[in-house]
Design a protein around this motif. Sequence first.
Motif, mmCIF file in Angstrom:
data_model
loop_
_atom_site.group_PDB
_atom_site.id
_atom_site.type_symbol
_atom_site.label_atom_id
_atom_site.label_comp_id
_atom_site.label_asym_id
_atom_site.label_seq_id
_atom_site.Cartn_x
_atom_site.Cartn_y
_atom_site.Cartn_z
ATOM 1 N N PRO A 162 -6.632 3.779 -3.569
ATOM 2 C CA PRO A 162 -7.813 3.518 -2.751
ATOM 3 C C PRO A 162 -7.492 3.632 -1.277
ATOM 4 O O PRO A 162 -6.338 3.499 -0.853
ATOM 5 C CB PRO A 162 -8.204 2.094 -3.141
ATOM 6 N N ILE A 163 -8.554 3.911 -0.517
ATOM 7 C CA ILE A 163 -8.462 3.879 0.945
ATOM 8 C C ILE A 163 -9.297 2.698 1.413
ATOM 9 O O ILE A 163 -10.451 2.532 1.013
ATOM 10 C CB ILE A 163 -9.000 5.189 1.549
ATOM 11 N N VAL A 164 -8.650 1.789 2.254
ATOM 12 C CA VAL A 164 -9.360 0.573 2.688
ATOM 13 C C VAL A 164 -9.445 0.558 4.193
ATOM 14 O O VAL A 164 -8.611 1.140 4.899
ATOM 15 C CB VAL A 164 -8.639 -0.696 2.183
ATOM 16 N N GLN B 256 -12.581 2.960 -0.645
ATOM 17 C CA GLN B 256 -12.979 4.297 -1.093
ATOM 18 C C GLN B 256 -12.044 4.702 -2.224
ATOM 19 O O GLN B 256 -10.844 4.867 -2.032
ATOM 20 C CB GLN B 256 -12.890 5.307 0.060
ATOM 21 N N PHE B 257 -12.615 4.738 -3.425
ATOM 22 C CA PHE B 257 -11.801 5.099 -4.589
ATOM 23 C C PHE B 257 -12.726 5.640 -5.654
ATOM 24 O O PHE B 257 -13.855 5.141 -5.810
ATOM 25 C CB PHE B 257 -11.022 3.890 -5.089
ATOM 26 N N HIS B 258 -12.250 6.626 -6.388
ATOM 27 C CA HIS B 258 -13.129 7.277 -7.345
ATOM 28 C C HIS B 258 -13.440 6.371 -8.528
ATOM 29 O O HIS B 258 -14.467 6.537 -9.185
ATOM 30 C CB HIS B 258 -12.480 8.589 -7.833
ATOM 31 N N TYR C 78 -4.517 -13.657 16.299
ATOM 32 C CA TYR C 78 -4.172 -13.369 14.916
ATOM 33 C C TYR C 78 -4.306 -11.874 14.656
ATOM 34 O O TYR C 78 -5.096 -11.176 15.311
ATOM 35 C CB TYR C 78 -5.074 -14.138 13.940
ATOM 36 N N TYR C 79 -3.555 -11.409 13.674
ATOM 37 C CA TYR C 79 -3.625 -10.034 13.202
ATOM 38 C C TYR C 79 -4.101 -10.077 11.761
ATOM 39 O O TYR C 79 -3.693 -10.956 10.990
ATOM 40 C CB TYR C 79 -2.270 -9.358 13.308
ATOM 41 N N VAL C 80 -4.964 -9.066 11.384
ATOM 42 C CA VAL C 80 -5.539 -9.061 10.052
ATOM 43 C C VAL C 80 -5.635 -7.619 9.567
ATOM 44 O O VAL C 80 -5.846 -6.679 10.361
ATOM 45 C CB VAL C 80 -6.937 -9.738 10.039
ATOM 46 N N ARG C 81 -5.472 -7.423 8.254
ATOM 47 C CA ARG C 81 -5.698 -6.122 7.646
ATOM 48 C C ARG C 81 -6.145 -6.340 6.204
ATOM 49 O O ARG C 81 -5.773 -7.334 5.582
ATOM 50 C CB ARG C 81 -4.455 -5.239 7.731
ATOM 51 N N SER C 82 -6.923 -5.413 5.700
ATOM 52 C CA SER C 82 -7.397 -5.499 4.327
ATOM 53 C C SER C 82 -6.344 -4.898 3.402
ATOM 54 O O SER C 82 -5.418 -4.206 3.848
ATOM 55 C CB SER C 82 -8.732 -4.756 4.178
ATOM 56 N N TYR C 83 -6.486 -5.192 2.083
ATOM 57 C CA TYR C 83 -5.580 -4.589 1.111
ATOM 58 C C TYR C 83 -6.337 -4.372 -0.185
ATOM 59 O O TYR C 83 -7.389 -5.000 -0.432
ATOM 60 C CB TYR C 83 -4.347 -5.483 0.876
ATOM 61 N N ASN D 148 -3.539 0.697 -9.828
ATOM 62 C CA ASN D 148 -2.516 1.510 -10.493
ATOM 63 C C ASN D 148 -1.097 1.112 -10.063
ATOM 64 O O ASN D 148 -0.236 1.955 -9.843
ATOM 65 C CB ASN D 148 -2.756 3.006 -10.225
ATOM 66 N N GLY D 149 -0.922 -0.238 -9.884
ATOM 67 C CA GLY D 149 0.414 -0.753 -9.592
ATOM 68 C C GLY D 149 0.856 -0.600 -8.165
ATOM 69 O O GLY D 149 2.020 -0.865 -7.839
ATOM 70 N N LYS D 150 -0.017 -0.152 -7.258
ATOM 71 C CA LYS D 150 0.380 0.023 -5.877
ATOM 72 C C LYS D 150 -0.545 -0.736 -4.970
ATOM 73 O O LYS D 150 -1.752 -0.794 -5.207
ATOM 74 C CB LYS D 150 0.386 1.512 -5.508
ATOM 75 N N THR D 151 0.028 -1.364 -3.912
ATOM 76 C CA THR D 151 -0.744 -2.106 -2.917
ATOM 77 C C THR D 151 -0.921 -1.234 -1.691
ATOM 78 O O THR D 151 0.059 -0.719 -1.126
ATOM 79 C CB THR D 151 -0.035 -3.414 -2.515
ATOM 80 N N VAL D 152 -2.199 -1.062 -1.294
ATOM 81 C CA VAL D 152 -2.528 -0.241 -0.129
ATOM 82 C C VAL D 152 -3.125 -1.139 0.930
ATOM 83 O O VAL D 152 -3.986 -1.989 0.629
ATOM 84 C CB VAL D 152 -3.529 0.870 -0.506
ATOM 85 N N TYR D 153 -2.617 -1.066 2.190
ATOM 86 C CA TYR D 153 -3.120 -1.862 3.306
ATOM 87 C C TYR D 153 -3.975 -0.990 4.220
ATOM 88 O O TYR D 153 -3.646 0.181 4.455
ATOM 89 C CB TYR D 153 -1.971 -2.464 4.109
ATOM 90 N N GLY D 154 -5.052 -1.575 4.757
ATOM 91 C CA GLY D 154 -5.904 -0.875 5.688
ATOM 92 C C GLY D 154 -5.382 -0.984 7.109
ATOM 93 O O GLY D 154 -4.353 -1.609 7.369
ATOM 94 N N PRO D 155 -6.074 -0.386 8.058
ATOM 95 C CA PRO D 155 -5.639 -0.456 9.467
ATOM 96 C C PRO D 155 -5.691 -1.899 9.957
ATOM 97 O O PRO D 155 -6.463 -2.715 9.488
ATOM 98 C CB PRO D 155 -6.646 0.435 10.186
ATOM 99 N N MET D 156 -4.845 -2.228 10.925
ATOM 100 C CA MET D 156 -4.717 -3.582 11.452
ATOM 101 C C MET D 156 -5.723 -3.820 12.560
ATOM 102 O O MET D 156 -5.975 -2.953 13.379
ATOM 103 C CB MET D 156 -3.292 -3.812 11.971
ATOM 104 N N GLN D 157 -6.299 -5.019 12.571
ATOM 105 C CA GLN D 157 -7.177 -5.474 13.632
ATOM 106 C C GLN D 157 -6.603 -6.774 14.191
ATOM 107 O O GLN D 157 -5.837 -7.473 13.526
ATOM 108 C CB GLN D 157 -8.595 -5.715 13.083
#
Length: 839
Positions: free
Chosen positions: A30-32, A51-53, A103-108, A112-121
């Motif tokens: 996924p794209i977050v 964003q993921f199919h 504070y710093y925050v990012r989504s995740y 499928n066994g993988k952790t994806v992090y979004g851009p940092m705010q």
Amino acid sequence: MKIFRHSYFLILIFLLATCIQEELPEQTHPIVTTTVNEITASGVSLGGTIQFHNLNDVVDHGFVLGKEKELSLENSIYFRLGKAAGETFSAAIRSGIIEKQRYYVRSYAIANGKTVYGPMQDFMSLGSEGPILEEISPAEGSAGDTINLRGKNFSFRKELNVVVFDKLSAKVVSSTDTLLSVIAPSLTRIDNAVRVSILDNASEEKIFKLKTPKITGFSLETFTLCDTIAMTGEALSSFGSQPFIAMNGLGAKVISVSSKQIKFTMTSLVNNPIEVKVYGGLFQQVAPQKLSQIRPEITAISQDLYEAGDTIDVSVRNWPACIQRSVSLSHQNGLKYPVEVIENNMDRIRFIAPSGCIPTTKFVISGNTFSVSSVDIKPRPPKITSITPNNGKIGDLIAIKGEGFPDDINAITVDFLDLTYASSTELRGRVVEIPSTIPTVDVSVIYCQSATTIENGFTYHTPEITSFSPAIITSQYDVLIINGKNFSPIGNVVYINGEPVSTSGADLDGTQITVSMDLLLNDNLSKQLTGKLTVITNMGLSVTSDQDIVIDYVAPWKVEASFPGNSRSRPASVTIGNFAYVGMGSSSSTWYKDWWQFDGTTWKRMADFPESGDFGITRAATAAGKIFYGLLHRNKNWWQFDPVSNQWTRKADFPGVTRSLNFTFTINDKVYVGGGSASSTALALLDFWEYDPATNIWTQKASLPGYALSQSIAFEHQSLGYTFGKSGTMLISYSYDPGPNVWTTRETFGSIPSFAGGWDAVKFNEFLLLHSNQFSTPVFYLYHPYSGGFTQAESTLGANRSFPALFNLNNRGYIGLGHNFGFLRDLFSFDQYRIGGGP
């Protein structure tokens, strides 16, 4: 052609597009994205997209938050939202963030066994509300229970949720933003304030009650050592994780604790019935049932008497399998003796009886905290078969034959023998004395505290008296010889007519006793006695003579009629003609004025002395048929007593200084006074005065030459005056001749310790009887003025005394009254011609 070229171009574009579409790979992760939507004092709102199919493959998504840019689920605060429900998601953070902190925050998202992090705010925090605790379920429980805390704003990350029960931290089992599951700690209060903290934010408190434990029963009511016993009940964990279980006061070992059950075991012996008490935390309770312990015991032992090498069987039951055991013989004095064990089963022990002397013991099986013992067991006593001879006297050689005697002569005892030889079958020794009042005694052979006895096994020959001499005792220095046989070597007691004479030994063959008269005649009083002579040996065997023995002893001392007035010390005492006069003196703070006449038999009261008060120690004197006495310690008054008219008359005052312990003597009807100690300064005085009763005039005479004397003694002898006394440790003697008014130094005796305490004296028959002025044993000396020699005289009976009355009458010296840790009024007389008895 243009149409063709145009068509060709369209076909080429289509083919290129198709080729590109076939070359693009399918999206696998996924794209977050991350957005900070709203920042308020209540917290921050975060948003994101996925964003993921195939959103069904997203097993978890959310946000990670921290003060540093390095953010991950492993090292940051996270907010889990679980499976994806759509392409957009959001979270409101209401606790755990601090005002004015960046504070710093990012989504995740995880798929499928993988952790994806979004851009940092990043954002500047305005603070947060903190966790809200709304409900505790259940609201009552005990330590170890799982408790659910419901509310808001909890952290998904369970280690960030700090839960305390009245300052005691609880373990958080699981967490969401609305539910925490925790384990109740070992609480120390009934009402416990519970709160949840996340970082610097804390919730309001809710009350959790500690449930009172209740004991309902036991899995075993009768148990053996090391059994596991389960105590059942409710809320038992309220006792804490380590409760103390007391069984009749002894502690049991706790194995485990839960709300419904406490398991424990007991490895010590406890007396039945057993009361069980549980102490822990805020509670202590007594179990409703009492337990009973099955005790290990020795049920039988094959023999209680043994010989070395015997195999001894011991039966045992109820020994706990979990406790290792050791075996020994144990004496009552605490000593333990190891044994050789040849079998050691749970219900049977076999061992070899030891050799040598082990006194009466018990067989003991010992565990780690207890032991059990058998009846007494001891070595088999020896056996006596004969005693040869079975009668005799002290010193005879006797043989005892038998079995089982030890070879060691020091290991065996025979009461009436001094052993000289020992073997396994025979003992030999010489007869000795034993305490017994009958001639026949039991013979006991004692080995290792075991005895074999033959009743009336030996008869002593009784003592006999064949003769004694002398038949008449006239002196305390006489020696009595008693002939006979079978006397004791030591400790024979000799009696005459029932009175003890001496404790004496006999000669080696027991045929003669030599007896001193010291015990019978040691009080120096005359004694006349006639009776039988009895000898009692050290064993109590006695014999009485057929003939009488006579004691006819005249002693130098005689008990006289006691003084009839009050007991006292420091009395005045003097003699005129056939009468002695005694009076005045004191007892404690009482000073007496009574004055008495004594004719050797009877006392008669005379006129009282006119004055009263502290007389000190003042000597009386006689001259021209009168008695003179003065209060020289308190004042200078001088008095005359006329024995014929029984009257006191005041005379000329003494002109010297007031004094005590002065000396006084009379020469040619004139009284001489001198020496002593000044009343005001206690200094020894040297001045000397003459009083003439005919003229009632005092005249000062020559002073003492050289040494001042204290506690001095004075007397007249052949118209000369004599005085001697102490000067330091020296004993100094002077004589005074009134004609030329001259003093002469007679002797200097040197240091004589026996005179250190001072002396009193009385002159009679040209001798001086001196008496030690101390409280120790009475000591008397005779002193002759010409030779200056001292001869120790026999002491009187009764106590020694200080400051007594001393006078002479009818050729005897008298001593009485005085003080010895109490005031006295007894009286004794002494005749030096009776020293040693006889005229």
